[in-house]
Motif scaffolding. Structure first.
Motif, PDB file in Angstrom:
ATOM      1  N   ASP A  78     -14.806  -2.660   3.353  1.00 31.07           N
ATOM      2  CA  ASP A  78     -15.889  -3.687   3.322  1.00 31.07           C
ATOM      3  C   ASP A  78     -16.445  -4.051   2.061  1.00 31.07           C
ATOM      4  O   ASP A  78     -16.494  -5.149   1.390  1.00 31.07           O
ATOM      5  CB  ASP A  78     -17.022  -3.482   4.046  1.00 31.07           C
ATOM      6  CG  ASP A  78     -16.826  -3.285   5.662  1.00 31.07           C
ATOM      7  OD1 ASP A  78     -15.651  -3.924   6.313  1.00 31.07           O
ATOM      8  OD2 ASP A  78     -17.533  -2.469   6.171  1.00 31.07           O
ATOM      9  N   GLY A  79     -16.376  -2.882   1.150  1.00 38.00           N
ATOM     10  CA  GLY A  79     -16.931  -3.188  -0.163  1.00 38.00           C
ATOM     11  C   GLY A  79     -16.115  -3.997  -1.007  1.00 38.00           C
ATOM     12  O   GLY A  79     -16.355  -4.754  -1.989  1.00 38.00           O
ATOM     13  N   TYR A  80     -14.775  -3.590  -0.908  1.00 38.63           N
ATOM     14  CA  TYR A  80     -13.669  -3.940  -1.732  1.00 38.63           C
ATOM     15  C   TYR A  80     -13.506  -5.629  -1.291  1.00 38.63           C
ATOM     16  O   TYR A  80     -13.427  -6.302  -2.111  1.00 38.63           O
ATOM     17  CB  TYR A  80     -12.285  -3.361  -1.388  1.00 38.63           C
ATOM     18  CG  TYR A  80     -10.983  -4.381  -1.828  1.00 38.63           C
ATOM     19  CD1 TYR A  80     -10.805  -3.802  -3.117  1.00 38.63           C
ATOM     20  CD2 TYR A  80     -10.570  -5.079  -1.065  1.00 38.63           C
ATOM     21  CE1 TYR A  80      -9.637  -4.080  -3.479  1.00 38.63           C
ATOM     22  CE2 TYR A  80      -9.317  -5.417  -1.664  1.00 38.63           C
ATOM     23  CZ  TYR A  80      -8.894  -5.054  -2.818  1.00 38.63           C
ATOM     24  OH  TYR A  80      -7.771  -5.675  -3.395  1.00 38.63           O
ATOM     25  N   HIS A  81     -13.556  -5.959   0.069  1.00 32.99           N
ATOM     26  CA  HIS A  81     -13.449  -7.358   0.333  1.00 32.99           C
ATOM     27  C   HIS A  81     -14.599  -8.273  -0.033  1.00 32.99           C
ATOM     28  O   HIS A  81     -14.584  -9.279  -0.367  1.00 32.99           O
ATOM     29  CB  HIS A  81     -13.187  -7.538   1.763  1.00 32.99           C
ATOM     30  CG  HIS A  81     -11.889  -6.771   2.363  1.00 32.99           C
ATOM     31  ND1 HIS A  81     -10.677  -7.265   2.055  1.00 32.99           N
ATOM     32  CD2 HIS A  81     -11.668  -5.835   3.389  1.00 32.99           C
ATOM     33  CE1 HIS A  81      -9.945  -6.689   2.668  1.00 32.99           C
ATOM     34  NE2 HIS A  81     -10.419  -5.829   3.378  1.00 32.99           N
ATOM     35  N   GLU A  82     -15.836  -7.591  -0.226  1.00 30.09           N
ATOM     36  CA  GLU A  82     -16.922  -8.387  -0.657  1.00 30.09           C
ATOM     37  C   GLU A  82     -16.877  -8.498  -2.035  1.00 30.09           C
ATOM     38  O   GLU A  82     -17.124  -9.855  -2.589  1.00 30.09           O
ATOM     39  CB  GLU A  82     -18.195  -7.360  -0.241  1.00 30.09           C
ATOM     40  CG  GLU A  82     -19.566  -8.034  -0.653  1.00 30.09           C
ATOM     41  CD  GLU A  82     -20.597  -7.200  -0.410  1.00 30.09           C
ATOM     42  OE1 GLU A  82     -21.869  -7.209  -1.304  1.00 30.09           O
ATOM     43  OE2 GLU A  82     -20.883  -6.665   0.671  1.00 30.09           O
TER      44      GLU A  82
ATOM     45  N   GLU B   8     -14.006   2.441   6.096  1.00 30.43           N
ATOM     46  CA  GLU B   8     -14.575   1.042   6.667  1.00 30.43           C
ATOM     47  C   GLU B   8     -15.612   0.610   5.539  1.00 30.43           C
ATOM     48  O   GLU B   8     -15.211  -0.599   5.147  1.00 30.43           O
ATOM     49  CB  GLU B   8     -15.237   1.185   8.042  1.00 30.43           C
ATOM     50  CG  GLU B   8     -14.067   1.360   9.119  1.00 30.43           C
ATOM     51  CD  GLU B   8     -14.564   1.592  10.451  1.00 30.43           C
ATOM     52  OE1 GLU B   8     -15.845   1.605  10.633  1.00 30.43           O
ATOM     53  OE2 GLU B   8     -13.868   1.759  11.374  1.00 30.43           O
ATOM     54  N   ALA B   9     -16.252   1.499   5.120  1.00 29.71           N
ATOM     55  CA  ALA B   9     -17.278   1.180   4.191  1.00 29.71           C
ATOM     56  C   ALA B   9     -16.699   0.915   2.860  1.00 29.71           C
ATOM     57  O   ALA B   9     -16.936  -0.229   2.210  1.00 29.71           O
ATOM     58  CB  ALA B   9     -18.499   2.076   3.931  1.00 29.71           C
TER      59      ALA B   9
ATOM     60  N   ASP C  46     -15.465   6.145   8.663  1.00 24.89           N
ATOM     61  CA  ASP C  46     -16.755   5.541   8.367  1.00 24.89           C
ATOM     62  C   ASP C  46     -16.828   5.038   6.734  1.00 24.89           C
ATOM     63  O   ASP C  46     -16.943   4.123   6.487  1.00 24.89           O
ATOM     64  CB  ASP C  46     -18.206   6.453   8.621  1.00 24.89           C
ATOM     65  CG  ASP C  46     -18.584   6.246  10.305  1.00 24.89           C
ATOM     66  OD1 ASP C  46     -17.896   5.229  10.726  1.00 24.89           O
ATOM     67  OD2 ASP C  46     -19.208   7.001  10.596  1.00 24.89           O
TER      68      ASP C  46
END
Length: 73
Positions: free
Chosen positions: A47-51, A43-44, A40
């Motif tokens: 996700d933050g990196y890609h955002e 993945e978070a 988890d």
């Protein structure tokens, strides 16, 4: 050199202890929960990196568009 040996000994003891703990039902449950939490978290983090990467790319794209328009004038 002495600190490195103590460090290696600590790692070895930790590995042996984790292996012994994993042999029990509680240990297996503990490591399954730990694995789920790590997944988890990773993945978070991804996700933050890609955002943030998308935010930076759009900001660079906006700045690049303005620079191209200024150069065309």
């Amino acid at each position: 050199m002495k600190k490195v040996l103590w460090f290696a000994a600590g790692i070895a003891v930790g590995v042996v202890a984790a292996h012994q703990l994993n042999q029990t039902a509680q240990g297996k449950r503990f490591f399954a929960e730990l694995d789920a939490k790590i997944k988890d978290f990773s993945e978070a983090l991804a996700d933050g990196y890609h955002e943030r990467e998308n935010e930076l790319r759009s900001a660079i794209g906006d700045a690049g568009d303005a620079a191209r328009k200024a150069a065309q004038k």
